[in-house]
Design an enzyme around this catalytic site. Structure first.
Site, mmCIF file in Angstrom:
data_model
loop_
_atom_site.group_PDB
_atom_site.id
_atom_site.type_symbol
_atom_site.label_atom_id
_atom_site.label_comp_id
_atom_site.label_asym_id
_atom_site.label_seq_id
_atom_site.Cartn_x
_atom_site.Cartn_y
_atom_site.Cartn_z
ATOM 1 N N LYS A 11 -2.203 -5.253 -9.279
ATOM 2 C CA LYS A 11 -2.516 -4.749 -10.536
ATOM 3 C C LYS A 11 -1.681 -4.559 -11.615
ATOM 4 O O LYS A 11 -0.775 -5.113 -11.623
ATOM 5 C CB LYS A 11 -3.324 -3.121 -9.919
ATOM 6 C CG LYS A 11 -4.081 -3.614 -8.628
ATOM 7 C CD LYS A 11 -5.149 -2.181 -8.335
ATOM 8 C CE LYS A 11 -5.852 -2.586 -7.192
ATOM 9 N NZ LYS A 11 -6.590 -1.545 -6.702
ATOM 10 N N HIS A 97 -12.771 -8.471 -9.394
ATOM 11 C CA HIS A 97 -12.343 -7.253 -8.752
ATOM 12 C C HIS A 97 -13.146 -6.264 -9.783
ATOM 13 O O HIS A 97 -13.654 -6.241 -10.699
ATOM 14 C CB HIS A 97 -10.909 -7.169 -9.230
ATOM 15 C CG HIS A 97 -10.197 -5.963 -8.524
ATOM 16 N ND1 HIS A 97 -10.465 -4.576 -8.740
ATOM 17 C CD2 HIS A 97 -9.581 -5.981 -7.204
ATOM 18 C CE1 HIS A 97 -9.675 -3.924 -7.918
ATOM 19 N NE2 HIS A 97 -9.506 -4.524 -6.834
ATOM 20 N N SER A 215 -8.142 0.824 0.589
ATOM 21 C CA SER A 215 -7.353 1.756 1.272
ATOM 22 C C SER A 215 -6.698 1.242 2.717
ATOM 23 O O SER A 215 -6.752 1.894 3.529
ATOM 24 C CB SER A 215 -7.880 3.019 1.237
ATOM 25 O OG SER A 215 -8.208 3.731 0.057
#
Ligand SMILES: O=C(CO)COP(=O)(O)O
Length: 252
Positions: A11, A97, A215
């Protein structure tokens, strides 16, 4: 046997020096002999792609861009084209995304254009999709995922799927610390494979790598990756730390 993949989406994190140091540390720690049919990919921000490509010249680690523009060139200030990525040696691109969808208004129709352009520039696509929390709560998550895939990818010819890696990323699990349970991931991945088999062939569906993202951490990776239709992960936060990322690679 499907290819297993662990990809790190960095990112908007890491300077050039930090990016090079991270990828070099990953390369040192990932044991190429043990990888067999597993691919390891990192996706730094645009400006650090060349530096990370230089750092991975003799490494098994592959490099992806996080996005590209849907037009070939032109007056699109601040944007990056597929031709530019190919020119510097990039061979993979993440498209769709949820952060691009949420903050930059990317729709399935726009993503279909990007996917179409990826072939021209020899870019393998990691295509991301996934439902929001409200969709899951209302029981609409299968419908939402099906329409995302249909609208962005189901116009492709069967042979074009050789270029596609899927990444199911439920939005409610991204960066929240809340992971889909291994059962929820498996259920969705099996559903995805079924709708691809219905549209194309079972053979084609059986060959597509479907990654889970949201996660994933060293503590939950083994359990998630043990599910039969989960072929690896797209990792955000934990990909920024060498030990965590390598532990997740080893979990496969
Ligand atoms: O968005 C993701 C990968 O693309 C997942 O991010 P986290 O692993 O930080 O939840």
């Amino acid at each position: 046997m499907r290819t297993k993949i662990v990809a790190g989406n960095w990112k908007m994190n890491k300077t050039l020096a930090e990016s090079k140091a991270l990828v070099e540390a990953i390369s040192d720690k990932v044991n190429g002999d043990k990888l067999e049919d597993t691919r390891v990919i990192v996706a730094p921000t645009y400006v650090n792609l060349t530096g990370v490509l230089d750092s991975t010249e003799d490494s098994v680690v592959e490099v992806a861009a996080q996005n590209m523009h849907q037009e070939e060139s032109g007056a699109y200030t601040g944007e990056i084209s597929g031709a530019m990525l190919e020119d510097i040696g990039v061979e993979l691109v993440i498209l769709g995304h949820s952060e691009r969808r949420a903050y930059f208004g990317e729709t399935d129709e726009l993503l279909a254009k990007k996917v179409d352009l990826s072939y021209k520039y020899n870019l393998e696509v990691i295509f991301c999709f996934g439902e929001e929390l409200e969709d899951r709560k209302s029981g609409n998550h299968f419908k939402v995922v099906e329409s995302q895939l249909k609208n962005a990818l189901f116009h492709l010819e069967a042979e074009d799927w050789r270029n596609i890696i899927l990444a199911y990323e439920p939005v409610w699990a991204i960066g929240t610390g809340e992971t889909a349970s291994p059962e929820q991931a498996q259920e969705m991945h099996a559903f995805i494979r079924k709708i691809i088999a219905d549209k194309y062939t079972q053979n084609l569906a059986d060959g597509i790598s479907i990654l889970y993202g949201g996660s994933v951490k060293p503590a939950n990776a083994v359990e998630i990756f043990s599910k039969p239709d989960v072929d690896g992960g797209l990792i955000g936060g934990a990909a920024l730390n060498v030990d965590d990322f390598v532990a997740i690679v080893n979990a496969i």
